[in-house]
Design a protein around this motif. Structure first.
Motif, PDB file in Angstrom:
ATOM      1  N   UNK A 132      44.317  18.747  16.280  1.00 41.93           N
ATOM      2  CA  UNK A 132      44.978  18.790  17.587  1.00 41.93           C
ATOM      3  C   UNK A 132      44.740  20.057  18.400  1.00 41.93           C
ATOM      4  N   UNK A 133      44.158  21.101  17.810  1.00 45.61           N
ATOM      5  CA  UNK A 133      44.025  22.366  18.520  1.00 45.61           C
ATOM      6  C   UNK A 133      43.254  22.230  19.834  1.00 45.61           C
ATOM      7  N   UNK A 134      42.093  21.565  19.884  1.00 48.00           N
ATOM      8  CA  UNK A 134      41.370  21.487  21.165  1.00 48.00           C
ATOM      9  C   UNK A 134      42.201  20.830  22.269  1.00 48.00           C
ATOM     10  N   UNK A 135      42.955  19.790  21.922  1.00 48.06           N
ATOM     11  CA  UNK A 135      43.754  19.097  22.929  1.00 48.06           C
ATOM     12  C   UNK A 135      44.883  19.980  23.449  1.00 48.06           C
ATOM     13  N   UNK A 136      45.629  20.615  22.540  1.00 46.01           N
ATOM     14  CA  UNK A 136      46.743  21.456  22.968  1.00 46.01           C
ATOM     15  C   UNK A 136      46.230  22.657  23.758  1.00 46.01           C
ATOM     16  N   UNK A 137      45.110  23.244  23.336  1.00 49.28           N
ATOM     17  CA  UNK A 137      44.537  24.377  24.068  1.00 49.28           C
ATOM     18  C   UNK A 137      44.122  23.959  25.478  1.00 49.28           C
ATOM     19  N   UNK A 138      43.591  22.765  25.625  1.00 49.88           N
ATOM     20  CA  UNK A 138      43.228  22.292  26.965  1.00 49.88           C
ATOM     21  C   UNK A 138      44.462  22.169  27.842  1.00 49.88           C
ATOM     22  N   UNK A 139      45.540  21.630  27.293  1.00 48.04           N
ATOM     23  CA  UNK A 139      46.780  21.512  28.056  1.00 48.04           C
ATOM     24  C   UNK A 139      47.314  22.885  28.459  1.00 48.04           C
ATOM     25  N   UNK A 140      47.232  23.852  27.553  1.00 51.98           N
ATOM     26  CA  UNK A 140      47.757  25.185  27.845  1.00 51.98           C
ATOM     27  C   UNK A 140      46.943  25.901  28.924  1.00 51.98           C
ATOM     28  N   UNK A 141      45.719  25.473  29.134  1.00 50.64           N
ATOM     29  CA  UNK A 141      44.879  26.087  30.164  1.00 50.64           C
ATOM     30  C   UNK A 141      45.008  25.402  31.522  1.00 50.64           C
ATOM     31  N   UNK A 142      45.819  24.358  31.586  1.00 50.02           N
ATOM     32  CA  UNK A 142      46.101  23.760  32.878  1.00 50.02           C
ATOM     33  C   UNK A 142      46.849  24.778  33.731  1.00 50.02           C
ATOM     34  N   UNK A 143      46.470  24.997  34.971  1.00 48.83           N
ATOM     35  CA  UNK A 143      47.102  26.046  35.786  1.00 48.83           C
ATOM     36  C   UNK A 143      48.616  25.915  35.897  1.00 48.83           C
ATOM     37  N   UNK A 144      49.116  24.684  35.997  1.00 42.18           N
ATOM     38  CA  UNK A 144      50.566  24.492  36.110  1.00 42.18           C
ATOM     39  C   UNK A 144      51.270  24.926  34.835  1.00 42.18           C
ATOM     40  N   UNK A 145      50.716  24.547  33.678  1.00 41.17           N
ATOM     41  CA  UNK A 145      51.326  24.916  32.406  1.00 41.17           C
ATOM     42  C   UNK A 145      51.205  26.406  32.130  1.00 41.17           C
ATOM     43  N   UNK A 146      50.059  26.977  32.505  1.00 39.11           N
ATOM     44  CA  UNK A 146      49.803  28.385  32.184  1.00 39.11           C
ATOM     45  C   UNK A 146      50.808  29.322  32.839  1.00 39.11           C
ATOM     46  N   UNK A 147      51.357  28.923  33.990  1.00 38.18           N
ATOM     47  CA  UNK A 147      52.323  29.780  34.679  1.00 38.18           C
ATOM     48  C   UNK A 147      53.508  30.094  33.786  1.00 38.18           C
ATOM     49  N   UNK A 148      53.970  29.107  33.032  1.00 42.64           N
ATOM     50  CA  UNK A 148      55.174  29.305  32.227  1.00 42.64           C
ATOM     51  C   UNK A 148      54.877  29.552  30.746  1.00 42.64           C
ATOM     52  N   UNK A 149      53.890  28.896  30.183  1.00 44.93           N
ATOM     53  CA  UNK A 149      53.626  29.059  28.752  1.00 44.93           C
ATOM     54  C   UNK A 149      52.832  30.321  28.452  1.00 44.93           C
ATOM     55  N   UNK A 150      52.035  30.779  29.394  1.00 43.71           N
ATOM     56  CA  UNK A 150      51.255  32.006  29.230  1.00 43.71           C
ATOM     57  C   UNK A 150      50.374  31.971  27.983  1.00 43.71           C
ATOM     58  N   UNK A 151      49.739  30.820  27.751  1.00 38.72           N
ATOM     59  CA  UNK A 151      48.852  30.661  26.601  1.00 38.72           C
ATOM     60  C   UNK A 151      47.443  30.276  27.033  1.00 38.72           C
ATOM     61  N   UNK A 152      47.115  30.550  28.287  1.00 42.97           N
ATOM     62  CA  UNK A 152      45.763  30.261  28.756  1.00 42.97           C
ATOM     63  C   UNK A 152      44.771  31.185  28.055  1.00 42.97           C
ATOM     64  N   UNK A 153      43.564  30.697  27.876  1.00 48.82           N
ATOM     65  CA  UNK A 153      42.532  31.473  27.192  1.00 48.82           C
ATOM     66  C   UNK A 153      41.783  30.584  26.228  1.00 48.82           C
ATOM     67  N   UNK A 154      41.013  31.209  25.344  1.00 51.29           N
ATOM     68  CA  UNK A 154      40.268  30.384  24.400  1.00 51.29           C
ATOM     69  C   UNK A 154      41.212  29.807  23.348  1.00 51.29           C
ATOM     70  N   UNK A 155      40.655  28.973  22.475  1.00 53.57           N
ATOM     71  CA  UNK A 155      41.481  28.266  21.501  1.00 53.57           C
ATOM     72  C   UNK A 155      42.222  29.202  20.557  1.00 53.57           C
ATOM     73  N   UNK A 156      41.698  30.390  20.362  1.00 48.96           N
ATOM     74  CA  UNK A 156      42.349  31.328  19.439  1.00 48.96           C
ATOM     75  C   UNK A 156      43.748  31.701  19.919  1.00 48.96           C
ATOM     76  N   UNK A 157      43.960  31.739  21.232  1.00 51.70           N
ATOM     77  CA  UNK A 157      45.283  32.075  21.776  1.00 51.70           C
ATOM     78  C   UNK A 157      46.294  31.004  21.389  1.00 51.70           C
ATOM     79  N   UNK A 158      45.937  29.763  21.617  1.00 50.62           N
ATOM     80  CA  UNK A 158      46.828  28.655  21.248  1.00 50.62           C
ATOM     81  C   UNK A 158      46.980  28.563  19.739  1.00 50.62           C
ATOM     82  N   UNK A 159      45.904  28.814  19.022  1.00 52.70           N
ATOM     83  CA  UNK A 159      45.980  28.730  17.562  1.00 52.70           C
ATOM     84  C   UNK A 159      46.996  29.718  17.001  1.00 52.70           C
ATOM     85  N   UNK A 160      47.022  30.932  17.516  1.00 57.95           N
ATOM     86  CA  UNK A 160      47.995  31.916  17.023  1.00 57.95           C
ATOM     87  C   UNK A 160      49.424  31.440  17.276  1.00 57.95           C
TER      88      UNK A 160
END
Length: 292
Positions: A132-160
């Motif tokens: 699931x990591x690639x899918x969740x990382x893609x969602x976290x890089x959506x501009x709307x989501x990134x404003x609040x979750x602050x997890x935009x970046x490569x997959x390593x950010x979401x993985x941590x």
């Protein structure tokens, strides 16, 4: 460190809660002074009591003392209860070990069945990193989501962020929300009473928290946020009988998110100041779930 709030039908979400690692236990409650003894007995009162302790209690005390002093004898081969008794202790019924308690903090979420909602069959499926990591990382890089979750970046950010929960003690479980067989949202179901959030509101034992991100853009703006929030809150209350309240803490700026919680039967309880944001504490109580 900012706390996460749920996403909405518009796809907004919240700053990440990176504290679900089990390394920051929450101290709940505080010591309460014990009142001193009342007035002493009068001069004509008898000030002694003839107190006789049960033989079983005395035996337990003797056993504990013998264990500390190293005088416990080896367990006899015929001891059916597997309990060694002190050589010097009086005869007493064997003490059986306590039955281990279930240490799953969220009621075996992985075993929760799908539920039927007005939008279709919905299932919370715990995240698997390799799947699931690639899918969740893609969602976290959506501009709307990134404003609040602050997890935009490569997959390593979401993985941590995910691994901190997956490698923790189970107080927070990251999940995919699967609607009619299609993953379309990201959830975190967590023990709010064991989270740093509990320092900022009057938490009760087993309070359960929710974070939500509607990941797929095509699923936004259709009323799914409130529909799924209501379904998941009901699921938590149904599967965790010890939980009396489901809580959330959306950012006060995230008015669509707050509106989604209100439509899902939550009520605004208080404004709380969390590290990194001012949040609206939203609460759905078991006693009021049929009314709101």
């Amino acid at each position: 460190m900012s706390a996460t709030d749920a996403g909405t039908d518009a796809g907004t979400a919240s700053a990440p809660r990176r504290s679900h690692t089990g390394t920051d236990p929450v101290s709940r409650g505080e010591a309460v002074p014990v009142p001193g003894p009342g007035p002493g007995p009068g001069p004509d009162c008898e000030d002694t009591l003839d107190l006789r302790l049960p033989e079983g209690f005395l035996a337990l005390c003797a056993e504990e003392e013998a264990t500390r002093s190293g005088t416990t004898r080896p367990m006899p081969a015929g001891d059916p209860d597997g309990v060694a008794t002190p050589a010097t202790a009086p005869s007493a019924p064997p003490v059986r070990p306590a039955v281990p308690q279930d240490d799953d903090l969220l009621g075996h979420l992985a075993d929760w069945d799908p539920v039927t909602t007005p939008a279709g069959a919905f299932h919370l499926v715990p995240v698997q990193l390799d799947r699931d990591l690639p899918l969740v990382a893609r969602w976290m890089n959506d501009p709307t989501a990134a404003v609040f979750w602050e997890l935009a970046g490569d997959e390593a950010v979401t993985e941590r962020h995910l691994r901190a929960q997956l490698d923790g003690d189970g107080r927070s479980v990251p999940c995919l929300g699967v609607l009619d067989g299609t993953p379309m949202s990201y959830w975190e179901i967590y023990r709010a009473d064991l989270d740093p959030l509990a320092r900022h509101y009057p938490a009760r034992p087993h309070d359960t928290g929710i974070h939500l991100l509607i990941g797929e853009v095509s699923a936004r703006g259709r009323g799914l946020g409130s529909t799924l929030l209501r379904a998941v809150a009901d699921l938590v209350l149904d599967r965790r009988p010890v939980c009396a309240r489901v809580v959330a803490e959306p950012d006060l700026r995230n008015t669509p998110s707050i509106a989604a919680f209100l439509s899902a039967g939550f009520r605004f309880s208080a404004e709380v100041h969390l590290p990194g944001k001012r949040a609206a504490l939203m609460v759905r109580e078991r006693l009021l779930r049929r009314l709101l």
